[in-house]
Design an enzyme around this catalytic site. Structure first.
Site, PDB file in Angstrom:
ATOM      1  N   TYR A  57       0.887  -1.304  -0.117  1.00  0.00           N
ATOM      2  CA  TYR A  57      -0.059   0.166   0.050  1.00  0.00           C
ATOM      3  C   TYR A  57       0.952   1.320  -0.052  1.00  0.00           C
ATOM      4  O   TYR A  57       0.369   2.170   0.721  1.00  0.00           O
ATOM      5  CB  TYR A  57      -0.958   0.205   1.165  1.00  0.00           C
ATOM      6  CG  TYR A  57      -2.009   1.145   0.989  1.00  0.00           C
ATOM      7  CD1 TYR A  57      -2.858   1.073   0.116  1.00  0.00           C
ATOM      8  CD2 TYR A  57      -2.117   2.122   1.957  1.00  0.00           C
ATOM      9  CE1 TYR A  57      -3.720   2.480  -0.089  1.00  0.00           C
ATOM     10  CE2 TYR A  57      -2.943   3.134   1.857  1.00  0.00           C
ATOM     11  CZ  TYR A  57      -3.778   2.903   0.865  1.00  0.00           C
ATOM     12  OH  TYR A  57      -4.726   4.109   0.689  1.00  0.00           O
ATOM     13  N   TRP A 112       3.387   4.485   0.403  1.00  0.00           N
ATOM     14  CA  TRP A 112       3.655   5.242   1.432  1.00  0.00           C
ATOM     15  C   TRP A 112       4.755   4.886   2.234  1.00  0.00           C
ATOM     16  O   TRP A 112       5.501   5.349   3.188  1.00  0.00           O
ATOM     17  CB  TRP A 112       2.570   5.585   2.409  1.00  0.00           C
ATOM     18  CG  TRP A 112       1.559   6.380   1.919  1.00  0.00           C
ATOM     19  CD1 TRP A 112       0.226   5.842   1.431  1.00  0.00           C
ATOM     20  CD2 TRP A 112       1.523   7.732   1.595  1.00  0.00           C
ATOM     21  NE1 TRP A 112      -0.592   6.984   1.016  1.00  0.00           N
ATOM     22  CE2 TRP A 112       0.101   8.141   1.294  1.00  0.00           C
ATOM     23  CE3 TRP A 112       2.601   8.744   1.534  1.00  0.00           C
ATOM     24  CZ2 TRP A 112       0.028   9.433   0.767  1.00  0.00           C
ATOM     25  CZ3 TRP A 112       2.217   9.995   1.411  1.00  0.00           C
ATOM     26  CH2 TRP A 112       0.816  10.315   0.770  1.00  0.00           C
TER      27      TRP A 112
END
Length: 768
Positions: free
Chosen positions: A116, A118
């Protein structure tokens, strides 16, 4: 800025450049400790930088490869012990050998590539890109996810009705235009600096506070519509309209009704630039259902007096009005509706495409928004071709693992959840950003094998079967760059890897070699070779456009490269306004679709063919509940480096802080600083109470990101003693259209905790 040699923990070195999602910075060793300072040109640096020093050698770091005892001794398979089992330390050779065997026997269509983003601001050491490239190049593909937890609903609705979300958020009205032109900024969900301080690829200059100050001093009026007063900075001098959470659509409809009933709507703009207005007007004025969507109708729904709504509707026409809609509004039931209704409101005012006016999705929700774009591209690691077609909306992972083969609706398609045996997670912590964590824990216990690359012992790592320790960004080289920030950064290595930690690229290179795919994965390049390759693509683009570009070695020595930026031209919406026929929008009609025949054709009752009020189901019904707002934290990015100094300093009694209105606290016998228990049918957690009249009555605010810390992991619904609100939130989609995340809001009971206070163990390594 030269590279004078790697500084060591016992010596001193020069300050050298690096970058993070929360800011460009420089680091150096002084007296055996790492010191960090923001980039000197940043006018408003982010204090999250101070999480780095304490995180480097924290006890939460993973020191060597680990394998869950039950998986090692009993073999792969579903296992209820995940999350509470012991781990066995193994060598890198054994860990990668076991993993290579498991990957070789698992078909690609039964592997979920669960990453995901980040994890790093770098263009190369970006875990999501790394794991997806590996799965594509070495295995032929994987089951993927689409959209994001932050913008799951808007990612789907906006292309249907106006254009890609990127065009609405990153190439639209700029902060400079707000400072110069806006007269009223109607900010639904606010524009909190804690959110705009963060951006993918990094931020060299945090400009939002200064631009809001300049606009306010010029006379621009900011109106904050939301339950939390601090969702606009003090410099904006915002007028606060406290609103019951998840009722913004009702207010938007009432404002449009007031404007239309007074004949103040811009008929010319509606006729020239939109489609479907007559059908929507019939709904708005109550011609079809007998209920005008007026101020008197909206007032009891949203908790704002009808007189104030009517006065605001009369105040907007004739002004340069910018309507902004925050990510938070669409992270809730029927989250597509406020995104669409906010666009319709801007159309009713005829402001779309004007400098400092119109519609902007998510202005202030990320550091990407409201900035000019670079004229040149910044390359990313190629991910190769995924030959597996199966996918899920990102927030539906528990549904997929718990209900393989079950059918569901998504964006006009009828799909089925794939059957997944192996989950490979590198980058991200689903036990932070997913909802109903007890359900997620049950879902992860169903898979055959869960593999995790992690820097520290997050709850996701504790639920894994094979845990591979990876380096922090400070422990590797990379290139920091974003399409909306002018500074490219040579991210120098600031510390040696912790214990046996390796970077993702080194791990995947070794795995690819064991699977006979090393050449395909690496293309014969080491990590530094890839940095040179990625930089050279930007340098070539610069030279092709007539700009000077140093070679890679000169760039690395200098530390920074300023990139040219595109003019502030208002993007797609400005071009469309000026020439609707010559610059049509990428919608079926080429116009803004206030009514969408496409969406109407899907037949979704939870997302009809035009913006509409649909009453949320997750609302207080039983005795004295509160609405929980589970928003983004101010002291870390999501759950990253929760064990860092700045994040830890913000906690009280070791626990995350929950804000309540003094009246709600008094009714429950809660004093400032008390530990409180928040609970509902899905779970319970502890937090430290802080009383504030900046939270509207009836609301409790507990930010996300505290590491999930169950008091007894053997229980079905253990108490999280640390304060993770996602033990409480509902794991349901926004609607059948987008299936987005609804984790922003839920309802909870709150009481003073009177038992023995459990210790925080979230950062202690599990038993080995």
């Amino acid at each position: 800025m030269g590279d004078r040699g790697m500084p060591g923990p016992d010596g001193a070195g020069d300050f050298r450049p690096h970058s993070s999602h929360w800011g460009v910075f420089e680091g150096a060793w002084r007296d055996g400790a790492l010191q960090v300072r923001p980039h000197p040109a940043d006018p408003d640096p982010n204090r999250i930088l101070q999480n780095f020093p304490a995180a480097l050698r924290h006890r939460a770091r993973i020191a060597q490869p680990m394998v869950r005892r039950g998986w090692l001794e009993d073999g792969p398979g579903a296992d209820a012990r995940r999350g509470r089992d012991e781990f066995v330390p193994v060598s890198w050779d054994r860990a990668l050998g076991l993993l290579a065997e498991e990957l070789a026997r698992t078909p690609p269509e039964r592997i979920f590539g669960g990453s995901y983003g980040w994890s790093s601001a770098g263009r190369f050491h970006h875990a999501q890109s790394q794991v997806h490239r590996f799965l594509n190049m070495a295995l032929g593909g994987y089951v993927r996810s689409v959209n994001s937890y932050s913008a799951g609903a808007s990612n789907v609705i906006l292309p249907h009705v106006v254009g890609p979300m990127e065009a609405m958020s990153r190439r639209n009205v700029t902060w400079d235009a707000v400072a110069e032109h806006s007269e009223i900024v109607l900010a639904f969900g606010g524009m909190a600096l804690k959110n705009s301080m963060v951006a993918g690829g990094g931020v060299s200059r945090h400009i939002e506070r200064g631009c809001m100050r300049a606009a306010a001093e010029r006379g621009c009026e900011f109106l904050l519509v939301g339950p939390l007063r601090d969702d606009c900075p003090a410099e904006a001098r915002a007028e606060w309209l406290p609103i019951i959470p998840n009722t913004d659509t009702a207010l938007m409809l009432a404002l449009m009704h007031g404007i239309v009933a007074a004949g103040k709507h811009d008929r010319g703009f509606l006729d020239r630039c939109t489609t479907g207005w007559p059908a929507f007007e019939d709904y708005l004025l109550g011609r079809r259902d007998g209920q005008p969507k007026d101020a008197a109708w909206a007032a009891p729904l949203c908790g704002i007096p009808a007189e104030r709504i009517a006065a605001l509707a009369a105040r907007l026409p004739g002004k340069r009005v910018l309507v902004t809609v925050a990510h938070s509004l669409q992270r809730a039931e029927f989250g597509e509706q406020p995104v669409w209704a906010g666009l319709a409101l801007a159309c009713v005012l005829g402001q779309v495409g004007l400098p400092g006016g119109g519609y902007h999705y998510a202005l202030g929700a990320l550091g990407h928004t409201g900035r000019r774009s670079n004229l040149v591209s910044t390359a990313a690691l190629p991910q190769g071709r995924n030959r597996v077609g199966a996918f899920i909306p990102v927030a539906r992972i528990s549904d997929m693992l718990l209900n393989p083969g079950a059918e569901y609706d998504y964006n006009g398609q009828r799909l089925a959840y794939p059957e997944v045996d192996l989950v490979y997670w590198a980058g991200g912590n689903p036990f932070h950003h997913h909802q109903d964590l007890n359900r997620l824990r049950d879902a992860f216990r169903r898979v055959r094998t869960l593999v995790v690359h992690e820097q520290a012992w997050t709850a996701t790592a504790r639920h894994a079967d094979i845990v591979l320790p990876v380096t922090l960004t400070l422990e590797r080289e990379d290139i920091g760059s974003s399409q909306t920030d002018p500074l490219m950064v040579a991210m120098h290595k600031l510390a040696e890897p912790f214990a046996e930690a390796r970077d993702d690229y080194a791990i995947f290179t070794d795995l690819a070699a064991r699977l006979g795919k090393e050449d395909a994965f690496t293309e014969g390049r080491g990590a530094r070779d890839w940095l040179r390759n990625l930089y050279d693509r930007t340098a070539l683009d610069l030279r092709d456009k007539g700009f000077d570009a140093p070679d890679f070695d000169a760039f690395w020595q200098a530390g920074y490269l300023e990139l040219p930026q595109a003019p502030d031209d208002g993007g797609m919406l400005r071009a469309f306004r000026e020439d609707p026929e010559g610059a049509p929008l990428p919608t079926p009609s080429g116009r803004i679709e206030i009514f969408s025949a496409t969406i109407a054709g899907f037949g979704y009752a939870d997302c009809p063919g035009h913006p509409a009020w649909i009453a949320p189901r997750d609302v207080p019904e039983d005795a004295a509940p509160l609405r929980l707002v589970a928003n983004q934290p101010a002291t870390r990015l999501h759950s990253q480096l929760d064990f860092g100094g700045h994040s830890q300093d913000s906690k009280r009694r070791g626990r995350e802080v929950a804000w309540l209105h003094p009246a709600d606290a008094a009714a429950r016998g809660i004093a400032d600083g008390d530990v409180i228990r928040l609970f509902n049918a899905r779970g319970a957690c502890l937090a430290a109470a802080e009383l504030s009249d900046g939270v509207m009555p009836g609301v409790v605010n507990l930010p996300t990101g505290a590491w999930y810390d169950p008091e007894d992991a053997a229980e079905d619904k253990p108490l999280c003693v640390h304060g993770n609100p996602n033990v409480l939130t509902r794991d349901v989609g926004t609607s059948r259209l987008a299936q987005g995340c609804t984790g922003q809001l839920t309802t909870v009971q709150v009481e003073r905790f009177t038992g023995n206070l459990p210790p925080i163990r979230a950062f202690d390594p599990p038993g080995a």
